[in-house]
Design an enzyme around this catalytic site. Structure first.
Site, PDB file in Angstrom:
ATOM      1  N   LYS A  35      -9.313  -3.719  11.441  1.00  0.00           N
ATOM      2  CA  LYS A  35      -8.019  -3.414  12.052  1.00  0.00           C
ATOM      3  C   LYS A  35      -7.794  -4.250  13.312  1.00  0.00           C
ATOM      4  O   LYS A  35      -6.686  -4.722  13.578  1.00  0.00           O
ATOM      5  CB  LYS A  35      -7.932  -1.923  12.380  1.00  0.00           C
ATOM      6  CG  LYS A  35      -7.516  -1.062  11.206  1.00  0.00           C
ATOM      7  CD  LYS A  35      -6.109  -1.400  10.739  1.00  0.00           C
ATOM      8  CE  LYS A  35      -5.590  -0.449   9.693  1.00  0.00           C
ATOM      9  NZ  LYS A  35      -4.233  -0.825   9.218  1.00  0.00           N
TER      10      LYS A  35
ATOM     11  N   ALA B 115     -13.239  -2.887  13.034  1.00  0.00           N
ATOM     12  CA  ALA B 115     -13.294  -4.338  13.221  1.00  0.00           C
ATOM     13  C   ALA B 115     -12.197  -5.036  12.427  1.00  0.00           C
ATOM     14  O   ALA B 115     -11.561  -5.981  12.907  1.00  0.00           O
ATOM     15  CB  ALA B 115     -14.668  -4.861  12.803  1.00  0.00           C
TER      16      ALA B 115
ATOM     17  N   ASP C 264      -1.314  -6.584  -5.669  1.00  0.00           N
ATOM     18  CA  ASP C 264      -2.694  -6.391  -5.260  1.00  0.00           C
ATOM     19  C   ASP C 264      -2.957  -7.351  -4.102  1.00  0.00           C
ATOM     20  O   ASP C 264      -2.957  -8.570  -4.289  1.00  0.00           O
ATOM     21  CB  ASP C 264      -3.633  -6.687  -6.430  1.00  0.00           C
ATOM     22  CG  ASP C 264      -5.095  -6.479  -6.082  1.00  0.00           C
ATOM     23  OD1 ASP C 264      -5.398  -6.180  -4.908  1.00  0.00           O
ATOM     24  OD2 ASP C 264      -5.945  -6.615  -6.985  1.00  0.00           O
TER      25      ASP C 264
ATOM     26  N   GLY D 224       0.811  -1.214   0.000  1.00  0.00           N
ATOM     27  CA  GLY D 224       0.000   0.000   0.000  1.00  0.00           C
ATOM     28  C   GLY D 224       0.839   1.256   0.000  1.00  0.00           C
ATOM     29  O   GLY D 224       0.582   2.200   0.755  1.00  0.00           O
TER      30      GLY D 224
ATOM     31  N   TYR E 205     -14.265  -0.740   9.465  1.00  0.00           N
ATOM     32  CA  TYR E 205     -12.819  -0.473   9.435  1.00  0.00           C
ATOM     33  C   TYR E 205     -12.176  -0.849  10.767  1.00  0.00           C
ATOM     34  O   TYR E 205     -11.144  -1.540  10.803  1.00  0.00           O
ATOM     35  CB  TYR E 205     -12.571   0.995   9.121  1.00  0.00           C
ATOM     36  CG  TYR E 205     -11.116   1.412   9.251  1.00  0.00           C
ATOM     37  CD1 TYR E 205     -10.201   1.105   8.248  1.00  0.00           C
ATOM     38  CD2 TYR E 205     -10.678   2.102  10.377  1.00  0.00           C
ATOM     39  CE1 TYR E 205      -8.866   1.480   8.375  1.00  0.00           C
ATOM     40  CE2 TYR E 205      -9.348   2.477  10.504  1.00  0.00           C
ATOM     41  CZ  TYR E 205      -8.444   2.167   9.499  1.00  0.00           C
ATOM     42  OH  TYR E 205      -7.125   2.534   9.629  1.00  0.00           O
TER      43      TYR E 205
ATOM     44  N   PHE F  27      -4.764  11.113  12.239  1.00  0.00           N
ATOM     45  CA  PHE F  27      -4.094  12.255  11.620  1.00  0.00           C
ATOM     46  C   PHE F  27      -5.121  12.991  10.767  1.00  0.00           C
ATOM     47  O   PHE F  27      -5.770  12.396   9.905  1.00  0.00           O
ATOM     48  CB  PHE F  27      -2.915  11.797  10.761  1.00  0.00           C
ATOM     49  CG  PHE F  27      -1.752  11.304  11.564  1.00  0.00           C
ATOM     50  CD1 PHE F  27      -0.802  12.178  12.057  1.00  0.00           C
ATOM     51  CD2 PHE F  27      -1.615   9.950  11.847  1.00  0.00           C
ATOM     52  CE1 PHE F  27       0.263  11.727  12.810  1.00  0.00           C
ATOM     53  CE2 PHE F  27      -0.553   9.483  12.598  1.00  0.00           C
ATOM     54  CZ  PHE F  27       0.398  10.378  13.088  1.00  0.00           C
TER      55      PHE F  27
ATOM     56  N   GLY G 121      -0.017   8.150   1.219  1.00  0.00           N
ATOM     57  CA  GLY G 121      -0.122   8.150   2.667  1.00  0.00           C
ATOM     58  C   GLY G 121       1.084   7.615   3.408  1.00  0.00           C
ATOM     59  O   GLY G 121       2.233   7.810   3.003  1.00  0.00           O
TER      60      GLY G 121
END
Length: 299
Positions: free
Chosen positions: A161, A159, A64, A9, A157, A190, A13
């Site tokens: 993580k 859950a 991917d 990823g 999200y 952030f 970011g």
């Protein structure tokens, strides 16, 4: 010691910042992303030009996390070029925001697929390489939502993580006797410096989402308050710097968990207690040796 590192990823970011920071530290870094010859081709050129101009070894690689074949091919490519893979940084993820009821189970499965199962696909490609070498570092980018306070409308999200974080802890025990180290980096919220919230997904069921109109403005309110609580130096680069610091430490000395949270949502306090309890229980059931990797003796 300089390492060969795969960062998942890494197109934007924290992943992008981390790939650059690790390359600046002298490591050979593979910044993975999807569609390197299409949508992300400009990002690939940017990374290549930056690496060449600054004398760093940063390379883009197609990966991917939704495809086992893609993960296998990426790792095979790295090993073919370098002969080894020393560090995997599990960073790939995608944020979704909305009333939990409005997400279909299929949509939640997609969130789990990216944020949780994606790391398992990459592990199935990476871990055989590390086990054969009996060395390596598996570094996970978790979230303070796992143990700290967090607002509503992040259900799928958070859950996902939490599932990923739990998997990281379990794997740390299962990899210790292979000399493979685990570190979990835990970023807080952030409000600037990433495309996390601007690119967040939303549920397709707009009618159910609209039924929660009485909550309109809550996330904007939360965002404004988080911005107000964030100091001027609250930059996601701090997470990339922490990852680079941890990678650079000698094997066997890296922290199991490291929190980078400028807002203080409580994750650091909970982590202190949770880690003490985890280690005490490991001693009680006779697996204390699995709390640290068994490092291979160097000839």
């Amino acid at each position: 010691m300089k390492s060969v590192i795969l960062v998942t990823g890494a197109s934007t970011g924290i992943g992008h910042l981390t790939a650059r920071s690790l390359a600046q530290a002298g490591h050979t870094v593979y910044a993975s992303m999807r569609d390197t010859e299409g949508r992300n081709a400009p990002r690939v050129r940017e990374l290549r030009d930056w690496s060449f101009a600054n004398g760093h070894d940063l390379r883009a690689v197609e990966l991917d996390v939704l495809s086992q074949a893609s993960a296998d091919a990426a790792v095979a490519h790295i090993v073919a070029e370098q002969g080894r893979l020393d560090v995997i940084v599990h960073n790939a993820g995608h944020l979704v925001v909305g009333p939990t009821e409005a997400f279909t189970p299929e949509e939640i499965i997609q969130v789990l697929d990216t944020n949780f199962l994606g790391s398992q696909r990459v592990n199935r490609a990476v871990l055989p390489v590390m086990r054969a070498k009996e060395a390596g570092l598996v570094l996970w980018v978790s979230s303070t939502t796992v143990r700290g306070g967090f607002p509503p409308f992040l259900g799928p999200y958070a859950a996902a993580k939490a599932a990923m974080d739990s998997l990281a802890v379990t794997l740390s025990y299962e990899l210790a006797r292979f000399g493979i180290e685990t570190s979990i980096v835990v970023p807080g919220a952030f409000t600037r410096g990433t495309a996390h919230f601007p690119n967040a997904g939303k549920p397709a069921d707009e009618a159910t989402a609209a039924a929660y109109a009485r909550y309109d403005g809550v996330m904007d309110q939360v965002g404004a308050r988080l911005s107000a609580l964030s100091p001027d130096n609250a930059d996601p680069q701090a997470v990339a710097d922490d990852i680079t610091r941890i990678v650079g430490l000698p094997a066997g000395t890296r922290p199991f968990r490291s929190v980078t949270d400028f807002i203080d949502d409580g994750a650091a306090a909970v982590t202190e207690v949770a880690e003490r309890v985890r280690e005490e229980f490991a001693h009680r059931i006779g697996i204390a040796d699995l709390l640290r990797p068994t490092l291979r003796q160097q000839a």
